[in-house]
Enzyme design. Structure first.
Site, PDB file in Angstrom:
ATOM      1  N   LYS A  65      41.902  10.516 -43.442  1.00 32.54           N
ATOM      2  CA  LYS A  65      41.585  10.646 -44.864  1.00 32.54           C
ATOM      3  C   LYS A  65      42.640   9.820 -45.731  1.00 32.54           C
ATOM      4  O   LYS A  65      42.083   9.504 -46.841  1.00 32.54           O
ATOM      5  CB  LYS A  65      41.664  12.177 -45.165  1.00 32.54           C
ATOM      6  CG  LYS A  65      40.841  13.130 -44.346  1.00 32.54           C
ATOM      7  CD  LYS A  65      39.504  13.104 -44.716  1.00 32.54           C
ATOM      8  CE  LYS A  65      38.759  14.293 -44.108  1.00 32.54           C
ATOM      9  NZ  LYS A  65      38.551  14.522 -42.614  1.00 32.54           N
TER      10      LYS A  65
HETATM   11  C1  PLP Z   1      37.517  14.625 -41.819  1.00 37.99           C
HETATM   12  C2  PLP Z   1      38.025  14.505 -40.339  1.00 37.99           C
HETATM   13  C3  PLP Z   1      36.712  14.250 -39.430  1.00 37.99           C
HETATM   14  C4  PLP Z   1      35.439  14.378 -39.808  1.00 37.99           C
HETATM   15  O1  PLP Z   1      35.201  13.171 -40.762  1.00 37.99           O
HETATM   16  P1  PLP Z   1      33.954  13.183 -41.753  1.00 37.99           P
HETATM   17  O2  PLP Z   1      34.016  12.031 -42.443  1.00 37.99           O
HETATM   18  O3  PLP Z   1      33.706  14.596 -42.562  1.00 37.99           O
HETATM   19  O4  PLP Z   1      32.675  13.023 -40.698  1.00 37.99           O
HETATM   20  C5  PLP Z   1      37.250  13.930 -38.167  1.00 37.99           C
HETATM   21  N1  PLP Z   1      38.367  14.171 -37.633  1.00 37.99           N
HETATM   22  C6  PLP Z   1      39.409  14.310 -38.478  1.00 37.99           C
HETATM   23  C7  PLP Z   1      40.599  14.369 -37.919  1.00 37.99           C
HETATM   24  C8  PLP Z   1      39.240  14.505 -39.948  1.00 37.99           C
HETATM   25  O5  PLP Z   1      40.131  14.886 -40.584  1.00 37.99           O
END
Ligand code: PLP
Length: 463
Positions: free
Chosen positions: A112
């Site tokens: 993120k």
């Molecule tokens: C948010 C997240 C995901 C999923 O990503 P999306 O874009 O919501 O599909 C997978 N792994 C981790 C560690 C995340 O923080």
């Protein structure tokens, strides 16, 4: 570049407006009016560039004139200066033709950060120029919240409120949200699950008097600017393994469909991607949908990969918009049906989805086994989300020579208990976070209730 809503009834915006708005006023998500493409020679030219310069070239066609070239380069440089790896998003080989794309070198140890650090800088520049303030509200299954707080803490023009499901995020995730001391950031523990948090967030955006009075802005994965930032690493990783002259495949641990939609965008832009595999945990609505054509909500079952414990996958709406020939009315109709729990895809739409995406799921036991096996075979210690990807990638490998790149979405140290239980190794937090468990926490508990949440926000903002 102009941006349209997936439901066809909201104003058409430019990049900056779409970024500052988040969710469209008709409840839809913003998408570019067309997909810009990079020629094969332009893709080949990305080879060997700094990540920041590759990011500039991939994202530039979407930005229009909202930022000058030097200004945009400065934004990108500041965003990724906080990463602890020179390559920003490096790849690591874990098997004969298998690779991990490590997206966890940012300040909160999850992918993120790649998008959030960038949009923090973009918001700062845009709001200063406009002389405006905004209230950023986000819902998180764990990682978005800490990434948003980290990206926006201490900035003058924003107050940040993060809704997270009380008791359903890991201790590290919670502490990353509750220990920053800046007075413009607020962690709200909601009595509910992630889908409740996300639903209350949507309610706030649909409460126009509230939305306008606090200048609400959204930075959840529905924000187009976040998806855009994630397109970059599909290009850089594929090019480092031989694209555009050689195809690569990706497996993407998926919750809200943001990251995998970014891969789809890379493909639309001309990156030769062979297979694009959706990997879900036991909350497998996306995998079931591709198998059956029916998108049906079931209850969320808490898992050891909590950032993927999602049933309503917001960004899937963008994929629906694509496979329904960009007919906003058709998408709006499906979303209305979802209000009563499910919708069925048309045969044509389902076939087109299956042409773009492959999918698989992974049980809790399989997740643990994948962590243990990968450690034994390669020495790599991965987080449970990454392990879901590794397991599904192994199922989907055709044995051919096309490299499979699995996205490593978080650092194992964010989920130390699950990782230790699986492989016996307790992953350590990096030095900049070593005292996380000594820092005092600050959070507000709140009912799963729109009025209560709005009240806290009205009282907490500085303007
Ligand atoms: C948010 C997240 C995901 C999923 O990503 P999306 O874009 O919501 O599909 C997978 N792994 C981790 C560690 C995340 O923080």
């Amino acid at each position: 570049m102009k941006y349209l809503s997936t439901r066809g009834q909201a104003p058409v915006l430019d990049f900056e407006q779409a970024m500052l708005t988040g969710l469209a006023r008709d409840g839809g998500l913003y998408v570019p009016e067309s997909w810009p493409t990079l020629r094969p020679d332009e893709i080949a030219d990305l080879a060997g560039l700094r990540y920041e310069e590759a990011a500039f070239r991939v994202m530039k066609p979407f930005i229009g004139n909202n930022f000058g070239d030097d200004e945009f380069r400065g934004i990108i440089d500041r965003a990724y200066g906080s990463f602890d790896h020179e390559a920003r998003c490096p790849i690591v080989q874990i098997g004969e033709n298998d690779f991990l794309l490590e997206l966890h070198h940012g300040p909160t140890l999850a992918f993120k950060d790649v998008a959030m650090q960038l949009i923090g800088q973009m918001f700062e520049v845009a709001l200063k120029r406009r002389g405006e303030r905004v209230t950023i509200v986000g819902a998180t299954s764990g990682d978005t919240g800490s990434a948003a707080i980290e990206a926006f803490r201490g900035l003058d023009a924003v107050d940040v409120f993060i809704l997270f499901p009380d008791g359903r995020v890991s201790d590290v995730q919670r502490r990353q949200m509750t220990t920053p001391t800046e007075s413009n950031v607020h962690a709200l523990a909601v009595a509910g699950d992630f889908d409740d948090c996300q639903a209350r967030l949507k309610d706030m955006f649909n409460d126009f008097p509230f939305r306008d009075s606090v200048h609400l802005a959204g930075v959840n994965s529905i924000n187009w600017a976040r998806v855009l930032a994630q397109v970059v690493y599909y290009f850089t990783s594929a090019v480092s393994l031989g694209a555009p002259y050689r195809k690569v495949s990706f497996t993407v641990p998926t919750g809200n469909f943001g990251d995998i939609f970014a891969a789809y965008v890379a493909r639309r832009m001309g990156l030769p991607i062979d297979r694009l595999v959706i990997a879900t945990n036991q909350n497998n609505i996306l995998h079931r949908t591709l198998k059956t054509g029916v998108y049906r909500k079931l209850g969320v079952k808490p898992s050891i990969s909590p950032s993927m414990d999602i049933q309503v996958s917001s960004n899937f709406e963008r994929a629906l918009f694509e496979v329904y020939d960009r007919e906003g009315a058709a998408v709006a109709q499906l979303m209305q049906e979802l209000g009563s729990g499910a919708f069925t895809l048309s045969q044509g739409a389902l076939e087109r989805l299956r042409l773009e995406f492959d999918s698989g799921d992974c049980s809790e036991d399989e997740t643990k086994a994948a962590i243990a096996t990968l450690y034994r075979m390669s020495g790599e210690v991965v987080c449970p989300h990454t392990a879901v990807g590794v397991k599904v990638a192994a199922d989907k490998r055709s044995g051919g020579r096309v490299p499979m790149i699995t996205l490593a979405t978080a650092h194992a140290a964010k989920f130390p208990d699950a990782v230790q239980a699986a492989c016996g190794i307790r992953p350590e937090l990096p030095p900049h976070m070593a005292d996380l468990f000594q820092r005092p926490e600050r959070l507000t508990r709140v009912a799963n209730d729109l009025a209560a949440i709005e009240n806290i926000i009205r009282k907490g903002i500085k303007h």
